[in-house]
Write a protein that holds these residues in place. Structure first.
Motif, short mmCIF file in Angstrom:
data_model
loop_
_atom_site.label_atom_id
_atom_site.label_comp_id
_atom_site.label_asym_id
_atom_site.label_seq_id
_atom_site.Cartn_x
_atom_site.Cartn_y
_atom_site.Cartn_z
N ARG A 44 0.81 -1.19 -0.08
CA ARG A 44 0.11 0.06 0.13
C ARG A 44 1.00 1.12 -0.03
N GLN A 45 0.80 2.09 -0.92
CA GLN A 45 1.52 3.32 -1.19
C GLN A 45 0.36 4.45 -0.67
N PRO A 46 1.04 5.23 0.23
CA PRO A 46 0.03 6.33 0.69
C PRO A 46 0.37 7.51 -0.56
N ARG A 47 -0.93 8.26 -0.62
CA ARG A 47 -0.76 9.58 -1.59
C ARG A 47 -1.61 10.57 -0.92
N VAL A 48 -1.16 11.66 -0.81
CA VAL A 48 -1.80 12.84 -0.24
C VAL A 48 -2.51 13.77 -1.45
N GLN A 49 -3.66 13.94 -1.17
CA GLN A 49 -4.55 14.48 -2.00
C GLN A 49 -5.02 15.79 -1.58
N TYR A 77 -6.81 18.50 3.15
CA TYR A 77 -5.97 17.35 2.53
C TYR A 77 -6.45 16.06 3.13
N TYR A 78 -6.41 14.95 2.45
CA TYR A 78 -6.78 13.67 2.87
C TYR A 78 -5.63 12.80 2.43
N THR A 79 -5.16 11.71 3.04
CA THR A 79 -4.27 10.81 2.58
C THR A 79 -5.39 9.46 2.08
N GLY A 80 -4.84 9.07 0.82
CA GLY A 80 -5.34 8.04 0.12
C GLY A 80 -4.36 6.85 -0.10
N TYR A 81 -4.61 5.71 -0.21
CA TYR A 81 -3.88 4.55 -0.54
C TYR A 81 -3.99 3.79 -1.82
#
Length: 168
Positions: A44-49, A77-81
């Motif tokens: 799982r790689q986090p991505r900040v949107q 901002y939210y963190t998606g994976y």
């Protein structure tokens, strides 16, 4: 995405079946062969949107009124994976063809007689130190090598050129 999950499930099933076969095989053990194995690892790689929205705020001193409603743009901002797959290779050790491991033995000590184990008419020898009993003219653990004929042994070669004779 479905094919990635199926491939990962297949690799995991192979890993579980190889672990269930007994003790871990090592390259120095008898009748153990090295095989390269493809391994798919999912992470799982986090991505900040970032996102923007309009928010209602109350402002003071808006002319005739003391307070009035206004709108401001705010950034959130939210963190998606996301699932990322990485392909790696590793070497695994398995019993060579024609051999099996029983009860956690140190190596593959038991001949596994089955269809296609012995070549050139050889017969599988279950429980013997020699895997196959070869028919005349062949040798090797699986009867895969032809004996080299010689004139001294009484087995002259069929082709005179092979023995260095005349090429008529």
């Amino acid at each position: 995405m479905g094919s990635h999950a199926a491939a990962l499930a297949f690799i995991l099933a192979l890993r579980v079946s190889s672990l269930a076969s007994g003790s871990k095989l090592q390259p120095h053990m008898p009748n153990v062969c090295a095989e390269p194995e493809l391994l798919i690892v999912g992470q799982r790689q986090p991505r900040v949107q970032a996102f923007t929205r309009s928010v209602q705020v109350w402002k003071q001193e808006c002319g005739a009124r003391r307070r009035c409603a206004g709108y401001e743009r705010r950034t959130g901002y939210y963190t998606g994976y996301r699932q990322v797959y990485k392909v790696t290779y590793q070497t695994t050790y398995k019993c060579c063809p024609g051999w099996s491991q029983l009860g956690g033995d140190a190596g593959c000590l038991y001949p596994a007689c089955g269809y296609g184990v012995c070549f050139n008419g050889g017969n599988c020898a279950e429980g013997s130190s020699q895997l196959c009993h070869c028919s005349s003219g062949f040798q090797g653990p699986r009867c895969q090598y032809a004996n080299k004929p010689s004139v001294e042994s009484g087995n002259p070669p069929l082709n005179p050129r092979a023995a260095g004779g005349p090429a008529w």
